[in-house]
Write a protein that holds these residues in place. Structure first.
Motif, mmCIF file in Angstrom:
data_model
loop_
_atom_site.group_PDB
_atom_site.id
_atom_site.type_symbol
_atom_site.label_atom_id
_atom_site.label_comp_id
_atom_site.label_asym_id
_atom_site.label_seq_id
_atom_site.Cartn_x
_atom_site.Cartn_y
_atom_site.Cartn_z
ATOM 1 N N GLU A 21 2.872 -23.682 -24.582
ATOM 2 C CA GLU A 21 2.873 -22.234 -24.781
ATOM 3 C C GLU A 21 3.432 -21.521 -23.554
ATOM 4 O O GLU A 21 4.183 -20.553 -23.671
ATOM 5 C CB GLU A 21 1.463 -21.719 -25.095
ATOM 6 C CG GLU A 21 0.883 -22.218 -26.401
ATOM 7 C CD GLU A 21 1.569 -21.682 -27.644
ATOM 8 O OE1 GLU A 21 2.293 -20.655 -27.561
ATOM 9 O OE2 GLU A 21 1.385 -22.283 -28.712
ATOM 10 N N ASN A 22 3.073 -22.003 -22.377
ATOM 11 C CA ASN A 22 3.577 -21.392 -21.148
ATOM 12 C C ASN A 22 5.092 -21.585 -21.033
ATOM 13 O O ASN A 22 5.807 -20.678 -20.600
ATOM 14 C CB ASN A 22 2.868 -21.980 -19.926
ATOM 15 C CG ASN A 22 3.160 -21.189 -18.685
ATOM 16 O OD1 ASN A 22 2.987 -19.966 -18.658
ATOM 17 N ND2 ASN A 22 3.611 -21.857 -17.649
ATOM 18 N N TYR A 25 6.681 -19.076 -23.266
ATOM 19 C CA TYR A 25 6.589 -17.767 -22.615
ATOM 20 C C TYR A 25 7.673 -17.617 -21.555
ATOM 21 O O TYR A 25 8.345 -16.588 -21.462
ATOM 22 C CB TYR A 25 5.196 -17.592 -21.998
ATOM 23 C CG TYR A 25 5.104 -16.436 -21.040
ATOM 24 C CD1 TYR A 25 5.065 -15.129 -21.505
ATOM 25 C CD2 TYR A 25 5.080 -16.662 -19.669
ATOM 26 C CE1 TYR A 25 4.995 -14.065 -20.620
ATOM 27 C CE2 TYR A 25 5.010 -15.610 -18.781
ATOM 28 C CZ TYR A 25 4.969 -14.305 -19.256
ATOM 29 O OH TYR A 25 4.911 -13.259 -18.377
ATOM 30 N N ASP A 50 3.146 -12.910 -27.837
ATOM 31 C CA ASP A 50 2.500 -13.861 -28.755
ATOM 32 C C ASP A 50 2.191 -15.175 -28.037
ATOM 33 O O ASP A 50 1.125 -15.763 -28.226
ATOM 34 C CB ASP A 50 3.396 -14.151 -29.966
ATOM 35 C CG ASP A 50 3.344 -13.066 -31.026
ATOM 36 O OD1 ASP A 50 2.458 -12.185 -30.947
ATOM 37 O OD2 ASP A 50 4.201 -13.092 -31.922
ATOM 38 N N GLU A 51 3.134 -15.639 -27.217
ATOM 39 C CA GLU A 51 2.914 -16.879 -26.466
ATOM 40 C C GLU A 51 1.750 -16.724 -25.496
ATOM 41 O O GLU A 51 0.923 -17.632 -25.356
ATOM 42 C CB GLU A 51 4.179 -17.291 -25.703
ATOM 43 C CG GLU A 51 5.381 -17.589 -26.582
ATOM 44 C CD GLU A 51 5.177 -18.741 -27.535
ATOM 45 O OE1 GLU A 51 4.678 -19.793 -27.118
ATOM 46 O OE2 GLU A 51 5.523 -18.585 -28.718
ATOM 47 N N HIS A 54 -1.469 -16.943 -27.442
ATOM 48 C CA HIS A 54 -1.826 -18.336 -27.770
ATOM 49 C C HIS A 54 -2.338 -19.068 -26.534
ATOM 50 O O HIS A 54 -3.327 -19.803 -26.600
ATOM 51 C CB HIS A 54 -0.626 -19.087 -28.328
ATOM 52 C CG HIS A 54 -0.362 -18.805 -29.760
ATOM 53 N ND1 HIS A 54 0.833 -19.062 -30.344
ATOM 54 C CD2 HIS A 54 -1.154 -18.305 -30.734
ATOM 55 C CE1 HIS A 54 0.781 -18.728 -31.615
ATOM 56 N NE2 HIS A 54 -0.407 -18.259 -31.868
ATOM 57 N N LYS A 55 -1.656 -18.874 -25.423
ATOM 58 C CA LYS A 55 -2.061 -19.549 -24.185
ATOM 59 C C LYS A 55 -3.481 -19.135 -23.804
ATOM 60 O O LYS A 55 -4.309 -19.977 -23.452
ATOM 61 C CB LYS A 55 -1.086 -19.209 -23.058
ATOM 62 C CG LYS A 55 -1.411 -19.907 -21.761
ATOM 63 C CD LYS A 55 -0.391 -19.543 -20.683
ATOM 64 C CE LYS A 55 -0.879 -20.080 -19.362
ATOM 65 N NZ LYS A 55 -0.632 -19.207 -18.263
ATOM 66 N N HIS A 71 -6.463 -18.026 -34.565
ATOM 67 C CA HIS A 71 -5.174 -18.693 -34.388
ATOM 68 C C HIS A 71 -5.083 -19.958 -35.223
ATOM 69 O O HIS A 71 -4.358 -20.878 -34.873
ATOM 70 C CB HIS A 71 -4.946 -19.030 -32.913
ATOM 71 C CG HIS A 71 -4.829 -17.817 -32.071
ATOM 72 N ND1 HIS A 71 -3.713 -17.027 -32.065
ATOM 73 C CD2 HIS A 71 -5.708 -17.219 -31.236
ATOM 74 C CE1 HIS A 71 -3.894 -16.013 -31.246
ATOM 75 N NE2 HIS A 71 -5.093 -16.112 -30.744
ATOM 76 N N GLU A 108 10.335 -21.214 -31.648
ATOM 77 C CA GLU A 108 9.163 -21.301 -32.518
ATOM 78 C C GLU A 108 9.185 -22.582 -33.348
ATOM 79 O O GLU A 108 8.141 -23.185 -33.581
ATOM 80 C CB GLU A 108 9.053 -20.069 -33.412
ATOM 81 C CG GLU A 108 8.760 -18.788 -32.656
ATOM 82 C CD GLU A 108 7.507 -18.856 -31.796
ATOM 83 O OE1 GLU A 108 6.448 -19.289 -32.295
ATOM 84 O OE2 GLU A 108 7.584 -18.464 -30.609
ATOM 85 N N ALA A 111 7.786 -25.231 -31.280
ATOM 86 C CA ALA A 111 6.327 -25.145 -31.212
ATOM 87 C C ALA A 111 5.687 -25.743 -32.467
ATOM 88 O O ALA A 111 4.708 -26.494 -32.376
ATOM 89 C CB ALA A 111 5.887 -23.690 -31.034
ATOM 90 N N TYR A 115 3.120 -29.073 -32.432
ATOM 91 C CA TYR A 115 1.771 -29.143 -32.983
ATOM 92 C C TYR A 115 1.668 -30.146 -34.122
ATOM 93 O O TYR A 115 0.629 -30.790 -34.293
ATOM 94 C CB TYR A 115 1.290 -27.748 -33.407
ATOM 95 C CG TYR A 115 0.931 -26.906 -32.218
ATOM 96 C CD1 TYR A 115 -0.146 -27.243 -31.394
ATOM 97 C CD2 TYR A 115 1.663 -25.777 -31.883
ATOM 98 C CE1 TYR A 115 -0.475 -26.485 -30.283
ATOM 99 C CE2 TYR A 115 1.336 -25.008 -30.776
ATOM 100 C CZ TYR A 115 0.264 -25.372 -29.981
ATOM 101 O OH TYR A 115 -0.056 -24.620 -28.884
ATOM 102 N N GLU A 138 1.781 -21.100 -35.890
ATOM 103 C CA GLU A 138 3.139 -21.030 -35.334
ATOM 104 C C GLU A 138 4.162 -20.887 -36.460
ATOM 105 O O GLU A 138 5.171 -20.200 -36.295
ATOM 106 C CB GLU A 138 3.451 -22.264 -34.491
ATOM 107 C CG GLU A 138 2.700 -22.356 -33.191
ATOM 108 C CD GLU A 138 3.173 -21.372 -32.128
ATOM 109 O OE1 GLU A 138 4.184 -20.664 -32.327
ATOM 110 O OE2 GLU A 138 2.504 -21.316 -31.080
#
Length: 157
Positions: A21-22, A25, A50-51, A54-55, A71, A108, A111, A115, A138
């Motif tokens: 997530e970082n 970002y 949004d990131e 989530h983080k 989430h 995205e 991401a 996951y 996501e």
């Protein structure tokens, strides 16, 4: 970052997700520093926030021992898979909305894939469901970006 088909401890898995997530970002932040178009910047800004959201949720989960339900969608949202059609390019100062959306769609999609790999690697473990649900969330972001792209750049008119 390795996401091989292996299940990590809850803490290690969350740390990997926080890192992912970082990283997303940071990509959006770099785009914000480069792109001049106001509308493209708005898209990048929204996605960066949004990131961060989530983080924060993942970092909070490290403390509380679980990820909050806000989430976690039960099912993935269907997407158009525009990442297969759109070329991923680095953003430039002259990038507009089309380029910013294509860039964000690819981030995205990465991401979602991350996951999904984490959920498969933890199949049968309690974390698998958590990663599956976060990935589903996501997919909602990906669908939102694809819908915007379709509205502005794939219309039949």
């Amino acid at each position: 970052m390795s996401t091989a088909q292996v299940c990590h401890t809850f803490e290690a898995a969350l740390e990997m997700a926080i890192e992912m997530e970082n990283e997303g970002y940071r990509h959006y932040l770099r785009g914000l520093m480069i792109v001049r178009d106001a509308n493209a910047r708005d898209i990048l800004k929204e996605m960066a926030l949004d990131e961060l959201d989530h983080k924060y949720a993942l970092e909070k989960a490290l403390i509380e021992g679980f990820v909050g339900e806000e989430h976690q969608l039960q099912r993935p949202v269907p997407t158009m898979n525009l990442d297969y059609v759109l070329t991923r390019r680095e953003l430039s100062p002259d990038s507009g909305v089309r380029e910013a959306l294509a860039y964000a769609i690819h981030l995205e999609k990465n991401a979602v894939d991350f996951y999904q790999r984490m959920a498969r690697g933890c199949a049968g473990a309690p974390m698998a469901e958590m990663f599956e649900k976060i990935g589903n969330d996501e997919s909602r972001h990906l669908q939102k970006l694809e819908d915007l792209y379709e509205t502005y750049f794939l219309s039949e008119n």
